[in-house]
Design a protein around this motif. Structure first.
Motif, PDB file in Angstrom:
ATOM      1  N   GLU A 179      10.899  -3.978   3.902  1.00 55.41           N
ATOM      2  CA  GLU A 179       9.512  -3.895   4.334  1.00 55.41           C
ATOM      3  C   GLU A 179       8.610  -4.064   3.109  1.00 55.41           C
ATOM      4  OE1 GLU A 179       6.308  -0.619   6.119  1.00 55.41           O
ATOM      5  OE2 GLU A 179       8.440  -0.131   6.066  1.00 55.41           O
ATOM      6  N   LEU A 180       7.472  -4.731   3.260  1.00 56.10           N
ATOM      7  CA  LEU A 180       6.516  -4.878   2.160  1.00 56.10           C
ATOM      8  C   LEU A 180       5.263  -4.068   2.446  1.00 56.10           C
ATOM      9  CD1 LEU A 180       5.806  -6.452  -0.523  1.00 56.10           C
ATOM     10  CD2 LEU A 180       4.520  -8.003   0.955  1.00 56.10           C
ATOM     11  N   ILE A 181       4.858  -3.221   1.490  1.00 58.16           N
ATOM     12  CA  ILE A 181       3.583  -2.505   1.596  1.00 58.16           C
ATOM     13  C   ILE A 181       2.625  -3.122   0.573  1.00 58.16           C
ATOM     14  CG2 ILE A 181       2.392  -0.297   1.322  1.00 58.16           C
ATOM     15  CD1 ILE A 181       4.946   1.095   2.146  1.00 58.16           C
ATOM     16  N   TRP A 182       1.514  -3.597   1.029  1.00 60.35           N
ATOM     17  CA  TRP A 182       0.557  -4.325   0.187  1.00 60.35           C
ATOM     18  C   TRP A 182      -0.634  -3.395  -0.053  1.00 60.35           C
ATOM     19  CZ3 TRP A 182       1.611  -8.570  -2.366  1.00 60.35           C
ATOM     20  CH2 TRP A 182       0.603  -9.392  -2.832  1.00 60.35           C
ATOM     21  N   MET A 183      -0.722  -2.802  -1.238  1.00 62.26           N
ATOM     22  CA  MET A 183      -1.769  -1.809  -1.476  1.00 62.26           C
ATOM     23  C   MET A 183      -3.121  -2.458  -1.784  1.00 62.26           C
ATOM     24  SD  MET A 183       0.422   1.164  -3.467  1.00 62.26           S
ATOM     25  CE  MET A 183      -0.935   2.347  -3.475  1.00 62.26           C
ATOM     26  N   ASP A 184      -3.082  -3.676  -2.257  1.00 65.40           N
ATOM     27  CA  ASP A 184      -4.258  -4.543  -2.297  1.00 65.40           C
ATOM     28  C   ASP A 184      -5.341  -4.136  -3.307  1.00 65.40           C
ATOM     29  OD1 ASP A 184      -5.266  -6.938  -1.359  1.00 65.40           O
ATOM     30  OD2 ASP A 184      -6.364  -6.029   0.306  1.00 65.40           O
ATOM     31  N   TYR A 185      -4.976  -3.505  -4.399  1.00 69.81           N
ATOM     32  CA  TYR A 185      -5.946  -3.288  -5.482  1.00 69.81           C
ATOM     33  C   TYR A 185      -6.124  -4.596  -6.246  1.00 69.81           C
ATOM     34  CZ  TYR A 185      -5.743   1.662  -4.588  1.00 69.81           C
ATOM     35  OH  TYR A 185      -5.838   2.882  -3.995  1.00 69.81           O
ATOM     36  N   HIS A 186      -7.256  -4.756  -6.875  1.00 65.10           N
ATOM     37  CA  HIS A 186      -7.470  -5.950  -7.674  1.00 65.10           C
ATOM     38  C   HIS A 186      -6.550  -5.960  -8.886  1.00 65.10           C
ATOM     39  CE1 HIS A 186     -10.702  -7.710  -5.449  1.00 65.10           C
ATOM     40  NE2 HIS A 186     -11.455  -6.631  -5.539  1.00 65.10           N
ATOM     41  N   ASP A 187      -5.935  -7.067  -9.094  1.00 65.02           N
ATOM     42  CA  ASP A 187      -5.055  -7.279 -10.234  1.00 65.02           C
ATOM     43  C   ASP A 187      -5.823  -7.022 -11.538  1.00 65.02           C
ATOM     44  OD1 ASP A 187      -3.069  -8.157 -11.940  1.00 65.02           O
ATOM     45  OD2 ASP A 187      -2.828 -10.099 -10.958  1.00 65.02           O
TER      46      ASP A 187
END
Lengths: 241, 241, 241, 241, 241, 241
Positions: D74-82
């Motif tokens: 499963e992939l969890i994408w926390m989505d903070y800016h790189d």
């Protein structure tokens, strides 16, 4: 009412090592009435570019006696050949006997990773002898001690690989320290020749001032407690006040 | 003739942290007449599996007051939310004010790498606030201090990542320490539930006995001096007798 | 035939930090024709026991300009409030822009565990900004760099928690270093007041002489390479010869 | 008779970090029937020299999904800016929720002193969130856990500042690791451009082979247990056999 | 189906060292059917304040045999004089022969920086002998081994300078450990006399409980893998389950 | 105009140790015109599973000569028995004589905590001999040196317990390094037999590539300066350019 005087044993590898690293502390002990014993592991018999080994050995012993006399300390001359102190059964037993003879409350010894093997190896021998001083079945000339002394390590040359845990303020005894080191007249030209031009006296002053800077006083000497069991609970056997 | 009493500020992250790690030392200070101030950074408002945050917060404050009362200590309640103490400008200024209010000679703070971020982060805030307490142009409710206090770190939970430099013998005050910790009644079931069955009281006794083993006494608490400039020259502000 | 001149960026937390720790090295860079940029993170606006914040801030900026002028260095004034530099997105982006503006081959920054949080936190911000200077999609006023600069840490106050890997011999530029530090006239009384009586100039000399003792020269400054990827392969960007 | 399958949560700062450092271990978990969840803290939206942030972010998410699919994770994408992951209350709460959602027996997180601040800071956030996952009064979308998960740190880029305590032999899953990393097509040219010519795949192979050399196998990945209380008693939750 | 039994060699400096530090682990090995061999480097012939060396040596050998018998272990009596174990060619060859005779899968040896030189030096001799056991051209009484055994270090007295990497839960075998230590009747009065009043049994219990606290169990023993090549890949040869 | 050629002494414990760890650096020195001397402490007379000690010793000396010839280096054969190099007065004096004979500007020696005692102990002997080379009253066959050489430690097997401070890029001389190591034909089967299947050549390539990864080049060798007084001021005696 009054504090019971301590017995303090400082052990250096060469004549002048104690003067460089702990003479300010020793002078402070002496000034408040404690008994100071200075043991020197080697006889300094290679410390010259011009004398024979016998000549320089005799000169350096007299210099050590002169220095010890300035604070009324006893001198123990262990008389190993300079540069060739090794840590083995003989030197361990010798260290045990030196400690029993001195019967100290506190021992000040070399750090075991200093720049010169005589420092490191005599530091190991002193560290390890300590716990055996109280063992009755180890027989040496003097009787076994009733109590294992507390052991502190003192600073290394140029303070490399040594982080003090505690500092003794030696501002008041710094002049005595300078005079004690100055007794070692034979070492001045010789050392600055090898070590690129600073005299021993200058090297010592720089290091004492730096330890003072860290400690918030003019001149200081740094120490660490032996970290092995049974370790010093605190630093109260050092002349901190 | 007589020693001037000290002012001692101990700062813990949660109600019961000071009791677990430094209450024996605080009791010793108090017993000899020093003034003890206990500051608690968070209000403990998550420390329950059954109460609401408001309920458990109120309960824990009372427990902290009960504990402080046993040694006549003042309690400072900083009132941050439990689990969410962060180190930022607000909490740093708060720490400065706490220190100025307490006007301590000596501060006892968390190690900055303990198991719980509230410990580590409040430890950093306390460590860094210290040097600013004496700066006049930083304005807080209380006046700036005349002298930067000396800072010591106390032990971590289970002693992990913490090597004491010095030990305070708390054998004589251990019973008081036990009673102070026992004031935190709300934490007993809760913690042993999370941490696999040992009660807080048992955890504390094991750790105090272990530090005692290292120090050659029955019970002890371990400390380290803040290693940054201007560092403590010695440990004489600890109750080492 | 001739070496291509370097661009050197040194970042200090307060006006006078660079003078205390790296001015000898900067003077050496300047003397051989490299371009030196001195960035100061905070405006020094609390550095006084007598002035208002605005007054002392203005005074200190002029002192910094005077000092930089002695070696022909550019001054970057980041203008954060003294004592309250925090490491966050804003200050990281600011550091990225400072580095891009300076376009350095080599950056000299604070060690991340120095005695003052402004030192440690600006040291962290500089360390972390470095790798981002070359990322095109991070937009700041200046263009992104073509090459990640090499980063070295310089010494801490009183050398605590800092073991140099490499030493720059600053004997020849020590007099310039002394003059640069002397430009910060406003700090002399103030600091010796807080730090028990040694002037800043004396503190700096003791530390420079001690690093010189370790390195076998009269005066030296110590450095460590940033140990993280991509790390400096060697120290050839320091003025070692 | 049979082992109960584990739930494993690995947290990386950027798309491709997990592939570089722990994909061999994750593939091993997956191959024996454990459930693997891969969380990625940032969306990789600066990882390009040619795309816009939106474009590259979308590309990288798809690459991460492709990679996870290879082992059924499963992939969890926390989505903070790189480049701008910061450790604060928001990101800590986010990490708590990620862990509660995953409900892992074991967490694999970044070392807290890696070369990139996104690595170090997300490593800190993960480390600190762990103990809070079991606290009922901290409310997030998912229910609190019944048991604090065991936490291991994985290796740093180029192994700098990281000494493994334990090694997982990934010789058998190395080909899968290589394929997972190869899913991150967008990073190849870009990275070798910045880091002096070695492709990511080559960098990864060198490091895996070196850890294998240390461990006496062809390819290995190194780990350390989180050293704070309550610490892992042993390493039995790693796929060692 | 069933696990192949292991051969386990534990090496202690004095009679009772193994009982203090690893008896819980040894009892666990024995209980599951592994073969345990206990080697004692010195004969304990100074361990008394009242007996002659011969008398106390004979007493202590019998105590060691009694202890080993409780878990069905073989005893190897290396018979060096107590307090004077040195690490040299003779003792290294002796260690090689002991290991070849025991033909162990796993060796448990002293940490090389424990409080007593017999501990540290026998720890070094064991560590270094290990790699030579498999070299055919080193001739000793027993044949060379086919495989270099895996080496772990066990804890130091009072846990000083020792940070465990892994813990063995010895709660179930703690009573056996206590009985094994109790076989060493001659040491009780003697040791508490030297070490300020705690009996050996009490010291052992405090340390086992503290390691248990760190590991989240009632009683534990801590270990570290020998960090040099070829190092243990993991800890699976310890009785962790 | 031109650089004065250096004299470089590298000291390894066994035939092939220098080839594994520093041959790339030695080839670089040689290629630019410096004089390289390779000293081997032991004669390798146990390095075989099939030959007698005399046979394998003779074979290995010839292999070492072949390797040295590839870069025009002098070979010093110290001829101690393999596996039994001890550090004592004899071996220290031998090291002093080797250094005086070689009269080096720079010495490359083993790290003092490598996996094999011959490495660690010859590393200690070399480290300690260095400072005595300049002492006139220590008499050996060759005259005392006028200047204490600078000492660097080279990497350990598998890089364990060794953190390089500086890296020498050996990409250009790697092929020579590979050929020098290949001269040691007798070691290939033997070693891979003991160390689980990787050939020496493969082990060396993995380690050189990993150090290259850390340094940002294809292949590198890592070094540390001897940290004791008088320590190397910088790394300029290494072939860094």
């Amino acid at each position: 009412m009054s504090r019971k005087p301590l017995r303090v044993l400082a052990i250096g590898a060469h004549p002048d090592d104690l003067e460089f690293q702990v003479a300010g502390t020793l002078a402070k002990y002496a000034a408040r009435g404690d008994t100071v014993i200075m043991a020197v592991a080697t006889n300094g018999d290679i410390g010259s570019a011009t004398h024979t080994m016998e000549e320089i050995g005799a000169i350096r012993k007299q210099e050590a006696l002169d220095s010890a006399a300035l604070i009324g300390a006893e001198l123990i001359w262990m008389d190993y050949h300079d540069e060739f102190f090794f840590y083995n059964e003989e030197s361990r037993r010798h260290m045990i006997e030196v400690m029993r003879h001195a019967a100290p409350d506190v021992v000040l010894g070399h750090w075991t990773n200093d720049y010169h093997p005589d420092h490191s190896l005599s530091g190991m021998a002193a560290r390890d002898a300590r716990i055996m001083t109280a063992v009755p079945l180890i027989i040496t000339a003097s009787a076994h001690l009733q109590k294992i002394p507390v052991h502190f390590f003192y600073d290394t040359l140029a303070g490399i690989d040594f982080t003090p845990e505690v500092y003794v303020d030696v501002s008041d005894t710094f002049e005595t320290k300078r005079q004690m080191l100055a007794c070692h007249k034979s070492q001045n030209a010789w050392i600055s020749d090898i070590f690129e031009g600073r005299s021993i006296a200058q090297m010592m002053e720089v290091q004492s001032a730096f330890r003072g800077l860290q400690a918030g006083v003019r001149y200081a000497e740094g120490f660490r407690a032996l970290p092995t069991f049974p370790r010093a609970r605190d630093y109260s056997l050092l002349p901190l006040e």
